[in-house]
Design an enzyme around this catalytic site. Sequence first.
Site, PDB file in Angstrom:
ATOM      1  N   ASN A  29     -13.984  12.650 -14.799  1.00 12.89           N
ATOM      2  CA  ASN A  29     -13.609  12.595 -13.708  1.00 12.89           C
ATOM      3  C   ASN A  29     -11.906  12.708 -13.613  1.00 12.89           C
ATOM      4  OD1 ASN A  29     -16.497  11.531 -13.809  1.00 12.89           O
ATOM      5  ND2 ASN A  29     -16.451   9.682 -13.941  1.00 12.89           N
ATOM      6  N   ARG A  44     -25.825  14.512 -10.282  1.00 15.23           N
ATOM      7  CA  ARG A  44     -25.719  13.386 -11.285  1.00 15.23           C
ATOM      8  C   ARG A  44     -25.849  11.827 -10.888  1.00 15.23           C
ATOM      9  NH1 ARG A  44     -19.983  10.640 -12.768  1.00 15.23           N
ATOM     10  NH2 ARG A  44     -21.122   9.648 -14.913  1.00 15.23           N
ATOM     11  N   TYR A  80      -9.048  11.741 -10.466  1.00 20.35           N
ATOM     12  CA  TYR A  80      -8.682  11.080  -8.606  1.00 20.35           C
ATOM     13  C   TYR A  80      -6.821  11.619  -8.913  1.00 20.35           C
ATOM     14  CZ  TYR A  80     -13.574   9.396  -8.461  1.00 20.35           C
ATOM     15  OH  TYR A  80     -14.679   9.201  -8.296  1.00 20.35           O
ATOM     16  N   GLU A  87     -16.692  14.087 -11.680  1.00 17.97           N
ATOM     17  CA  GLU A  87     -16.303  13.120 -10.548  1.00 17.97           C
ATOM     18  C   GLU A  87     -14.516  13.624  -9.808  1.00 17.97           C
ATOM     19  OE1 GLU A  87     -16.589   9.086 -11.137  1.00 17.97           O
ATOM     20  OE2 GLU A  87     -18.102   8.431 -11.771  1.00 17.97           O
ATOM     21  N   GLU A 106     -16.718   7.141 -17.786  1.00 16.43           N
ATOM     22  CA  GLU A 106     -15.576   6.213 -18.392  1.00 16.43           C
ATOM     23  C   GLU A 106     -15.515   4.823 -19.186  1.00 16.43           C
ATOM     24  OE1 GLU A 106     -13.855   5.387 -13.819  1.00 16.43           O
ATOM     25  OE2 GLU A 106     -14.261   7.330 -13.245  1.00 16.43           O
ATOM     26  N   HIS A 136     -23.533   3.486 -16.557  1.00 14.79           N
ATOM     27  CA  HIS A 136     -22.519   3.713 -16.301  1.00 14.79           C
ATOM     28  C   HIS A 136     -22.019   2.302 -15.878  1.00 14.79           C
ATOM     29  CE1 HIS A 136     -20.548   5.800 -12.163  1.00 14.79           C
ATOM     30  NE2 HIS A 136     -20.031   5.167 -12.714  1.00 14.79           N
TER      31      HIS A 136
END
Length: 464
Positions: free
Chosen positions: A303, A85, A305, A373, A174, A129
């Site tokens: 994504n 990616r 985290y 991610e 995002e 991005h």
Amino acid sequence: MTVTREDTGRRAAFPPGFVWGVATAAYQIEGAAAEDGRGPSVWDTFSRVPGATARGESGDVACDHYHRWPQDLDLLTGLGVGAYRFSVAWPRVLPEGRGRVNRRGLDFYRRLADALRERGISPFVTLYHWDLPQALEDAGGWRDRDTALYFADYAALVQEAIGHTEPHWITLNEPYCSSIVGYAEGRHAPGAREGHGALAAAHHLLLGHGLAAARLRERGSAREPIGITLNMSPAVPGGDGPADVAAARRLDLLVNRQFTEPLLAGRYPEDLAEVFGPISDLSFHRDGDLEVISAPLDFLGVNYYYRLHAVAAPYAEPDPARRAACDIGVRTVDPDGARTSGLGWVVEPQGLRDTLTGLAARYPGLPPVHVTENGYGDRGELDDQGRIAYLGDHLAAAAGALADGVDVRGYFCWSLMDNFEWARGYDARFGLVHVDYATQERTPKASYRWFREYIREPRRNAVS
Ligand code: FCB
């Protein structure tokens, strides 16, 4: 650390054909900021504002990937991933964001995508991005509806150049960060602190996604799946009282539902007007926008985290007319005794499973999901046991979501190599490969070897 019997058991939970990959982004790795006709982006401008990034660092040189990409593709081959990616820099393709096309920019991405295919690696191409051409920001940026239209034109251009490599298209990375962190918190480019403007940016990003997806679909083949990547952070109450429960709900609206509801359910969140009414009349919503935004996706990128623990707090700005969109009467806290990453981020693998199962429960007909991610930040140890533990635990959580029946199709580790970590600059490192920025030398870390073993086909994954 070698791959353990336990890891092998977990690995077996991923079905044949599961996509294993790593991710990067243009501004974080390419460098060559002023080469071959690239125009400036909002990040070039923002990183020059005193105090905006740690030590005043920028992506001017970064990992010099623009020149060293063949070597970086060797790292992908060595890792054994089936997918990569990467993102395309809009200002490399259209230096002013619209109008004049820079062929040398398109050529760079064509060579890269062709070379990936030659190596048997599927391109997952993120079109945006965060590096908006500065000329478009000067004209209003994402606050302005026209930016969504220009984004769709840009997407079609990139498709002309690399559509033949049959990429998975990820329209946006995002949109929460591009809108709220960039236009409300001011921690990211363009560094604004606004209410109405930031909410307009969030809406126009979604509209840009919808318009670009329609254009890609019009010209593309069925072999070019189209999706979008959202950063999802479950927002949970950090205390017991009703005020903290309400705070968590507001934070969930700001971070998650503001995006998932229009995209996946074709509606605005039920509490949008209640929470944001005092700071914006939401006049940027137009008839027909929701239909464009909610057209079916081929996949959703997630994504993940960390989880967010919310408690009620006073507004930073008492006057709603001057209040930034992130100022929703919430403060986040770390749970007592929390496990943390090398950067101090709370580590809660269960949050990934909850995110995936929560999406499937809330949105019937949820498209297949790729975890686009997930990764661990530290200061750069080569023997990065913390990253290995983080990845192993989050892969187990993804396997758990699969066992719960969620259609998870892929997992991309952030990141292939250490890179420019936005406002944190270069000393926050997420790579499986270490980068020495003085020499540009790449050195695989222990996690690179661990991930290579983990993703191998089970039959070759002999463990004594
Ligand atoms: C995500 C970004 C990515 C990287 C990681 C650590 O929010 O998409 O570019 O900075 O965080």
